[in-house]
Design an enzyme around this catalytic site. Sequence first.
Site, mmCIF file in Angstrom:
data_model
loop_
_atom_site.group_PDB
_atom_site.id
_atom_site.type_symbol
_atom_site.label_atom_id
_atom_site.label_comp_id
_atom_site.label_asym_id
_atom_site.label_seq_id
_atom_site.Cartn_x
_atom_site.Cartn_y
_atom_site.Cartn_z
ATOM 1 N N SER A 165 0.827 -1.204 0.000
ATOM 2 C CA SER A 165 0.000 0.000 0.000
ATOM 3 C C SER A 165 0.864 1.259 0.000
ATOM 4 O O SER A 165 0.378 2.366 -0.235
ATOM 5 C CB SER A 165 -0.890 0.016 1.241
ATOM 6 O OG SER A 165 -0.095 0.206 2.400
ATOM 7 N N SER A 192 -2.865 -4.424 2.419
ATOM 8 C CA SER A 192 -2.739 -3.522 3.589
ATOM 9 C C SER A 192 -3.624 -2.291 3.424
ATOM 10 O O SER A 192 -3.222 -1.166 3.741
ATOM 11 C CB SER A 192 -1.281 -3.086 3.802
ATOM 12 O OG SER A 192 -0.437 -4.172 3.987
ATOM 13 N N ASP A 309 1.203 -5.896 10.244
ATOM 14 C CA ASP A 309 2.415 -5.866 11.067
ATOM 15 C C ASP A 309 2.223 -6.575 12.417
ATOM 16 O O ASP A 309 3.151 -6.639 13.224
ATOM 17 C CB ASP A 309 2.872 -4.418 11.300
ATOM 18 C CG ASP A 309 3.484 -3.807 10.037
ATOM 19 O OD1 ASP A 309 3.793 -4.559 9.089
ATOM 20 O OD2 ASP A 309 3.640 -2.573 10.002
HETATM 21 O O1 LIG Z 1 2.373 2.808 5.116
HETATM 22 C C1 LIG Z 1 3.003 2.371 6.074
HETATM 23 O O2 LIG Z 1 3.511 3.141 6.935
HETATM 24 C C2 LIG Z 1 3.184 0.915 6.221
HETATM 25 C C3 LIG Z 1 2.483 0.048 5.436
HETATM 26 C C4 LIG Z 1 2.558 -1.422 5.547
HETATM 27 O O3 LIG Z 1 3.296 -1.925 4.453
HETATM 28 P P1 LIG Z 1 2.634 -2.626 3.136
HETATM 29 O O4 LIG Z 1 1.644 -1.703 2.578
HETATM 30 O O5 LIG Z 1 3.827 -2.832 2.246
HETATM 31 O O6 LIG Z 1 2.023 -3.922 3.606
HETATM 32 C C5 LIG Z 1 3.250 -1.835 6.836
HETATM 33 O O7 LIG Z 1 3.609 -3.186 6.780
HETATM 34 C C6 LIG Z 1 4.476 -1.010 7.115
HETATM 35 O O8 LIG Z 1 5.075 -1.368 8.323
HETATM 36 C C7 LIG Z 1 4.151 0.450 7.222
HETATM 37 C C1 LIG Z 2 7.232 -3.784 7.101
HETATM 38 C C2 LIG Z 2 7.524 -2.876 8.005
HETATM 39 O O1 LIG Z 2 8.049 -1.640 7.732
HETATM 40 P P1 LIG Z 2 8.512 -0.986 6.349
HETATM 41 O O2 LIG Z 2 7.720 -1.571 5.228
HETATM 42 O O3 LIG Z 2 8.240 0.474 6.521
HETATM 43 O O4 LIG Z 2 9.986 -1.260 6.220
HETATM 44 C C3 LIG Z 2 7.265 -3.124 9.448
HETATM 45 O O5 LIG Z 2 7.393 -2.180 10.251
HETATM 46 O O6 LIG Z 2 6.929 -4.249 9.850
#
Ligand SMILES: O=C(O)C1=C[C@@H](OP(=O)(O)O)[C@@H](O)[C@H](O)C1
Ligand SMILES: C=C(OP(=O)(O)O)C(=O)O
Length: 430
Positions: A165, A192, A309
């Site tokens: 996302s 996500s 997460d």
């Molecule tokens: O937009 C963000 O701050 C995040 C989106 C998520 O990633 P994905 O969209 O790749 O799943 C999450 O896992 C990540 O820790 C932080």
């Molecule tokens: C996937 C994570 O972070 P990022 O994608 O921002 O590295 C996380 O915090 O678990």
Amino acid sequence: MDMIVTPTRKLSGEIQALSSKNYTTRYLLVSALAEGTSTILYPAHSEDGEAMRRCIRDLGAIVEEDETKIVITGFGRHPQPAKELNVGNAGAVLRFVMSVAALLPEVRFVNAYPESLGKRPHDDLIVALESMGVTIEHNNGRLPMTIKGGNPRGGKIQVSGNVSSQFLSSLLFVTPLLDEDSEIEVLHDLKSKVVIGQTLEVLQQAGIVIEASDDLMRYRIPGKQKYKAQTYTVQGDYPGSAAILAAAAVTESDVVVHRLMENSKQGERAVVDVLKAMNVPLTHENGIVRVKGNGKLTAGEFDGDEFTDGVLAMVAAAVFAEGTSRFYNVENLRYKECDRITDYLAELRKAGANVEEKRDEIIVHGRPEGVEGGVEIDAHFDHRVIMALTIVGLRSAAPIRIKDAHHVAKSYPIYFDHLKALGAQVEWTE
Ligand SMILES: O=C(O)C1=C[C@@H](OP(=O)(O)O)[C@@H](O)[C@H](O)C1
Ligand SMILES: C=C(OP(=O)(O)O)C(=O)O
């Protein structure tokens, strides 16, 4: 630094949840994109927060901070030329800042973590930015990368949401600043999806107007907008707290975590319901979660994409549940700090867990009697693997050693201090 986790039967005490990583990165970014002076109260102190601070400073924001706040004077639509940016191991920071870099003639992103962020794909955002007239030199969709922009076009933009996302969030942050109006269409699935709610919430707080379709797949963004300088307060972090709550769930415990808002837009808020569904005794009132664990859990089936997460911590809890649990719709865990399906399950198996993988599923055959432990765990540069294996270690027969556990600092530098305060036997060692 390695961490020795010695089996611990009981946990008790109260902690304040650390501050949210995802809100901290977003508030730092929108403060930099505003022209005036913004204040962020209770920012997260972690490597990813530091990575965003470093990037916005290098792009011309003035950043002053003390223990409880950061004061930022932003650069608005006009970042200063920065030759090189280092985002550490922070995926969200890299992806968000890529679109800001597109406002400059040339910025290079270095590859500081070849074995972790260096392996993660950014093709979907690269393709979208290229369609806006930006040139990008990259290593097969990965770091290192040089972005050559200046004045990106708005108009009709398409981006795939299949992998992350963060690509869509990135475009939502930059398009309001463009000369033209934009329309963004998300192709394929949007993984996500709940995280986009956090992006839209922060954009709205920053005075940005965006029209989003109900399914979050289409957006209209007027151009020539200005971010307003504001005061922001960062809420408590659910993904990190998920690991503390899971630790309390697998032990005999009375653990209280403060600062976890019931009406938060963090998807990982769902871990409270996941633990409840696993019959963990807990309450959640007035921003306080209290777990009175008896070490007994029941297996369940969960859509992991709703709490991306928090999945690893919930899987660690399920290792000790009665029955077989299934976490489905989790393929995008493969594109995180490590392959959080294959790599994570390999470490769980070493510790004695009975787990299976499918392309987009984690299946856990619970072992309420506990696991053997007595092994060395490879952290795979992944803070969430470190936190999750710690939970397993607390309920192992013999201690486990987590190699390079200092990478926990990516999001939760005081994770082990918090666990220690609750009575866990955890010790750093060289
Ligand atoms: O937009 C963000 O701050 C995040 C989106 C998520 O990633 P994905 O969209 O790749 O799943 C999450 O896992 C990540 O820790 C932080
Ligand atoms: C996937 C994570 O972070 P990022 O994608 O921002 O590295 C996380 O915090 O678990």
